[in-house]
Design an enzyme around this catalytic site. Structure first.
Site, short mmCIF file in Angstrom:
data_model
loop_
_atom_site.label_atom_id
_atom_site.label_comp_id
_atom_site.label_asym_id
_atom_site.label_seq_id
_atom_site.Cartn_x
_atom_site.Cartn_y
_atom_site.Cartn_z
N CYS A 69 0.59 -1.09 0.42
CA CYS A 69 -0.20 0.03 -0.29
C CYS A 69 0.77 1.55 -0.07
O CYS A 69 1.00 2.37 -0.51
CB CYS A 69 -1.31 -0.22 1.38
SG CYS A 69 -2.42 1.11 0.79
N CYS A 70 1.78 1.01 0.43
CA CYS A 70 2.81 2.43 0.85
C CYS A 70 3.51 2.74 -0.50
O CYS A 70 4.37 3.96 -0.48
CB CYS A 70 4.06 2.24 2.18
SG CYS A 70 3.09 2.87 3.36
N CYS B 23 -1.28 8.23 7.35
CA CYS B 23 -2.33 8.02 6.93
C CYS B 23 -3.75 7.72 8.12
O CYS B 23 -2.92 7.45 8.75
CB CYS B 23 -2.68 7.19 5.56
SG CYS B 23 -1.56 7.12 4.49
N CYS C 2 -3.67 4.13 9.42
CA CYS C 2 -2.21 3.49 10.41
C CYS C 2 -2.13 4.31 11.38
O CYS C 2 -1.26 4.24 11.62
CB CYS C 2 -1.24 3.70 8.89
SG CYS C 2 -1.65 2.45 7.68
N CYS D 97 7.57 4.43 5.44
CA CYS D 97 6.78 4.50 5.24
C CYS D 97 7.71 3.35 3.82
O CYS D 97 7.07 3.52 2.80
CB CYS D 97 6.45 5.69 4.20
SG CYS D 97 5.85 6.61 5.37
#
Ligand code: SF4
Length: 239
Positions: free
Chosen positions: A115-116, A198, A201, A224
């Protein structure tokens, strides 16, 4: 990579120098191919304050993952209004809905590294194309990996010069500057969120906990993947 900068010499000469002088030096030698990617932490707000008040020709952008806190979006607007600057939005190729269709819903819960990569690292890599250097807000006292950061360094991950004007600052230095200059900051900092990423998270931390303990809580993930620190041949992911 800049052809005119001797990174070792610059880093040595600028060590201990005032943050404004570091930013001015970078502007003189690198602008307009110089950018600052802010995540709207208190350090980033300080750098925007310095850039704007000294009218430095430095591009500004942020990675809008699409799942930032409402308070972060509000801060973005407040900074633009207060300083009369444009902070460009750099967004991933897929919206949250498109990512859910491609990779399943809430990818951050199942595979935060991917996702990152999709929502931060890839867009950042594209956003940095054409620039010679980027400014970051990292401080040596944030993590044990960041303790090795230098004022000017070669960012091997992105093939750029990296400038860290606040690298010698402490947490207290940052907040002293914020209060003394009435710099806008994220109101979540007053609600137990020392480090804000985010929304899915990031959670609040308890008093006395590590500042980044609320990032990817319950996961081994701590960074990240945006910064690579190189302590004497040893490479450590430390974004
Ligand atoms: S911080 Fe979370 S939501 Fe944001 S890009 Fe990384 S995994 Fe995805």
């Amino acid at each position: 990579m800049s052809a005119v900068i001797d990174i070792q010499t610059a880093s040595r000469d600028l060590e201990g120098e005032d943050a404004v002088e570091i930013l001015k030096w970078a502007s003189r030698h690198i602008a307009p191919k110089l950018t600052f990617a802010t995540g709207f932490g208190a350090e980033g707000c300080v750098i925007i304050d310095l850039i704007a008040r000294h009218d430095l020709p430095i591009d500004l952008f942020t990675l809008d993952t699409g799942v930032l806190f409402p308070e972060t979006y509000a801060l973005w607007q407040r900074l633009e209004t207060r300083y009369g600057v444009k902070i460009r939005a750099v967004r991933p190729s897929q919206s949250i809905d498109e990512q859910a269709r491609s990779h399943g819903a809430a990818l951050w819960d199942r595979d935060p590294d991917t996702c990152c990569e999709l929502r931060k690292v890839k867009p950042l890599r594209q956003a940095l194309e054409g620039f010679e250097a980027w400014i970051t807000a990292i401080r040596r006292d944030q993590t044990k990996e960041r303790a090795f950061a230098r004022v000017v360094e070669h960012d091997r991950k992105f093939g750029l010069v990296k400038i860290n004007p606040l690298v010698t600052w402490t947490h207290d230095d940052v907040w002293a500057h914020v209060y003394a200059n009435d710099v806008p900051y994220n109101t979540l900092h007053d609600e137990g969120f020392p480090s804000i990423g985010c929304q899915p998270c990031t959670v609040a931390v308890a008093p006395g906990e590590d500042a980044r303990a609320g990032r990817w809580r319950g996961s081994a993930k701590k960074e990240c993947g945006l910064h690579v620190i190189q302590p004497s041949h040893k490479e450590t992911d430390a974004a």
